[in-house]
Design an enzyme around this catalytic site. Structure first.
Site, PDB file in Angstrom:
ATOM      1  N   HIS A   1     -20.450  23.356 -19.090  1.00  8.31           N
ATOM      2  CA  HIS A   1     -21.691  24.107 -19.326  1.00  8.31           C
ATOM      3  C   HIS A   1     -21.464  25.063 -20.489  1.00  8.31           C
ATOM      4  CE1 HIS A   1     -24.939  26.969 -18.806  1.00  8.31           C
ATOM      5  NE2 HIS A   1     -25.563  26.039 -18.104  1.00  8.31           N
TER       6      HIS A   1
ATOM      7  N   GLU B   1     -28.186  19.978 -22.899  1.00  6.18           N
ATOM      8  CA  GLU B   1     -28.721  21.328 -22.764  1.00  6.18           C
ATOM      9  C   GLU B   1     -28.587  22.060 -24.099  1.00  6.18           C
ATOM     10  OE1 GLU B   1     -28.756  22.817 -18.465  1.00  6.18           O
ATOM     11  OE2 GLU B   1     -26.787  23.267 -19.258  1.00  6.18           O
TER      12      GLU B   1
HETATM   13  P1  PGA Z   1     -32.279  27.549 -17.354  1.00  9.90           P
HETATM   14  O1  PGA Z   1     -30.728  27.143 -17.285  1.00  9.90           O
HETATM   15  O2  PGA Z   1     -33.043  26.493 -16.587  1.00  9.90           O
HETATM   16  O3  PGA Z   1     -32.353  28.898 -16.673  1.00  9.90           O
HETATM   17  O4  PGA Z   1     -32.662  27.597 -18.776  1.00  9.90           O
HETATM   18  C1  PGA Z   1     -30.324  25.812 -17.433  1.00  9.90           C
HETATM   19  C2  PGA Z   1     -28.822  25.711 -17.314  1.00  9.90           C
HETATM   20  O5  PGA Z   1     -28.129  26.596 -17.821  1.00  9.90           O
HETATM   21  O6  PGA Z   1     -28.292  24.764 -16.704  1.00  9.90           O
END
Ligand code: PGA
Length: 245
Positions: free
Chosen positions: A92, A162
């Site tokens: 992440h 992401e």
């Molecule tokens: P968010 O986070 O939905 O709050 O933008 C996504 C993540 O970090 O997995």
């Protein structure tokens, strides 16, 4: 993971980060989980054991590459599996930034996950500057090459795209940028893997984003702390208008 005929079964993963939304949220999600989607919540590591077995699959947010040893403050994939986790998020962007996890460390976590019988949810994504410079596809290619180990399959690995600048900001890429990135990842990822979108995924944008080709579910931070929002996103991923190639 089972597959639906014609379309991949959506996988909807909640990343609680360093927050505890409580057993009430877990139990409400368990009761309200729609047929046809796989749901998972990744709470902080000490909450994996107490929140397992309540009707929602539980995952972890990170692991160490080694099975055991002198690594103060770290948790191995084996220990996470023993506590009840069935998957672990690896790489992440908050781990890459806060803990200096590079692609090699992320790959080691994915291999550790497989060793312990867990699925690895490997995260990739560009920064705002990289996107502005036109480097998003190249950055993600490099991250996938470095952090998805040989041996990844649709059974043991999930990839989450992401964009760093979309996480927790309320900003999302255009639908065509998401579609282009997911098509690109599909070309370079192991055959048949789920490719999740993450970054400010909310009930209000989930129908459009999850309907895009090669978007096979979501990785959800803030909205996963609220059972109604998380369930609404899961439902949106199954919406009747959703057309898959
Ligand atoms: P968010 O986070 O939905 O709050 O933008 C996504 C993540 O970090 O997995």
């Amino acid at each position: 993971m089972t597959m639906q005929s014609g379309a991949m079964r959506p996988f909807i993963v909640g990343n609680w980060k360093m927050n505890d939304a409580g057993t009430g949220v877990i139990d409400t999600i368990a009761k309200g989980a729609p047929e046809g989607a796989d749901l998972m919540i990744c709470p902080p590591a000490p909450l994996i054991a107490p929140y397992s077995g309540r009707g929602v699959d539980i995952g972890a947010q990170a692991c160490h590459g080694a099975a055991s040893g002198a690594h103060t403050g770290d948790v191995s994939a084996e220990i996470l599996a023993g506590a009840g986790a069935s998957a672990v998020i690896a790489g992440h962007s908050e781990r890459r930034a806060d803990h200096g996890e590079n692609d090699g460390a992320v790959a080691a976590q994915a291999q550790a996950a497989w060793r312990a019988g867990l699925r690895a949810i490997i995260c990739v994504g560009e920064t705002e500057e990289e996107r502005a410079n036109g480097d998003a596809l190249a950055v993600v290619s490099t991250q996938i090459a470095g952090s998805v180990p040989t041996g990844a399959t649709s059974e043991n690995t999930v990839i989450a795209y992401e964009p760093v600048w979309a996480i927790g900001t309320g900003l999302v890429p255009s639908l065509s940028d998401i579609q282009d990135m997911h098509a690109h990842i599909r070309q370079i990822a192991p055959s048949g893997v789920h490719i999740l979108y993450g970054g400010s995924l909310k009930p209000g944008n989930a129908t459009d984003i999850c309907a895009l080709p090669n978007v096979d579910g979501g990785l959800i931070g803030g909205a996963s702390l609220n059972a109604a929002d998380f369930l609404a996103i899961a439902q949106a991923a199954l919406s009747p208008g959703r057309v898959k190639p």
